[in-house]
Write an enzyme that holds these catalytic residues in place. Sequence first.
Site, short mmCIF file in Angstrom:
data_model
loop_
_atom_site.label_atom_id
_atom_site.label_comp_id
_atom_site.label_asym_id
_atom_site.label_seq_id
_atom_site.Cartn_x
_atom_site.Cartn_y
_atom_site.Cartn_z
N THR A 234 0.83 -1.20 0.00
CA THR A 234 0.00 0.00 0.00
C THR A 234 0.86 1.25 0.00
OG1 THR A 234 -1.78 -1.14 1.16
CG2 THR A 234 -1.78 1.26 1.27
N HIS B 185 2.00 2.02 -3.44
CA HIS B 185 0.97 2.73 -4.20
C HIS B 185 0.98 4.22 -3.86
CE1 HIS B 185 -0.99 -0.70 -6.09
NE2 HIS B 185 -0.95 -1.35 -4.93
#
EC number: 1.1.1.103
Length: 342
Positions: A40, A43
């Site tokens: 995450t 990202h």
Amino acid sequence: MKALAKLERGPGLTLTRVKRPEVGHNDVLIKIHRTAICGTDIHIWKWDDWAQKTIPVPMHVGHEYVGEIVEMGQEVRGFAIGDRVSGEGHITCGFCRNCRAGRRHLCRNTVGVGVNREGAFAEYLAIPAFNAFKIPPEISDDLASIFDPFGNATHTALSFNLVGEDVLITGAGPIGVMAAAIAKHVGARNVVITDINDYRLELARKMGATRAVNVSRESLRDVMADLHMTEGFDVGLEMSGVPSAFTSMLEAMNHGGKIALLGIPPAQTAIDWNQVIFKGLEIKGIYGREMFETWYKMVAMLQSGLDLSPIITHRFAADDYEKGFAAMLSGESGKVILDWTV
């Protein structure tokens, strides 16, 4: 305090100074020892479409961590100053139907630490005491800092009975590799993991996978024949989010097989529903960790001999965060740890 933040709407993160968090009546303040970099966070670093739609700016991020409690709100019970803790990164409302029924991992109002609110890439983190989890002394800071992804692997792998079963894992990222180790630890017969990244497939071998298959060079059907599997896999754990991987899993499943989905495929991904319906497959979506059953299972497995140490491949001081993100972006890493104590 020092923190690693998204200060502008674009790629990268910045080491900066932010205000130390305030501690509410039901909160604990954690002095961070170690954090780990999650997919995450990659990202967020890349500032992809998901990050652009989700991440407030400015905000410091991160949600995989371990530290010690240095301050507590006046209503907090069950903890003490100096307790070493990690914490559940999904903060739930406590009032919706699922929360009130004890299914907090299904809270429709979940707020993510380091995603929707200030995160753990900092010297201090304040969270509700409900979300803190004490770490036994025999578990190292490094391992405790990866309890979040370890929990994803645990929740996914232990969704179904694995004892004596043949298990297919698609996707050899850190969570998939840990799931392979968990499956072998709890008694699966054959654990086959697929990917196209040789570095991470080698990690999976070190962690106990029966076969680690580079599907760009080797046929899954040939591997099944080598293992004398004539009826297909009993359990599938889809960790990649790659449509072709899910397609190959559906084709390789035995009738009545069970699949847990953690990887996130593109929207509108097409599959052959005949494989699902006529094989009578059971498919379960996985998000986060069960609170806190998953956490107790993680501790129990480590205490009973599960060795996750090979998955931690890189360690850096927090000030060297760029090297840590470079290691993750290279594709040749397992979990990458940032040390906030140096």
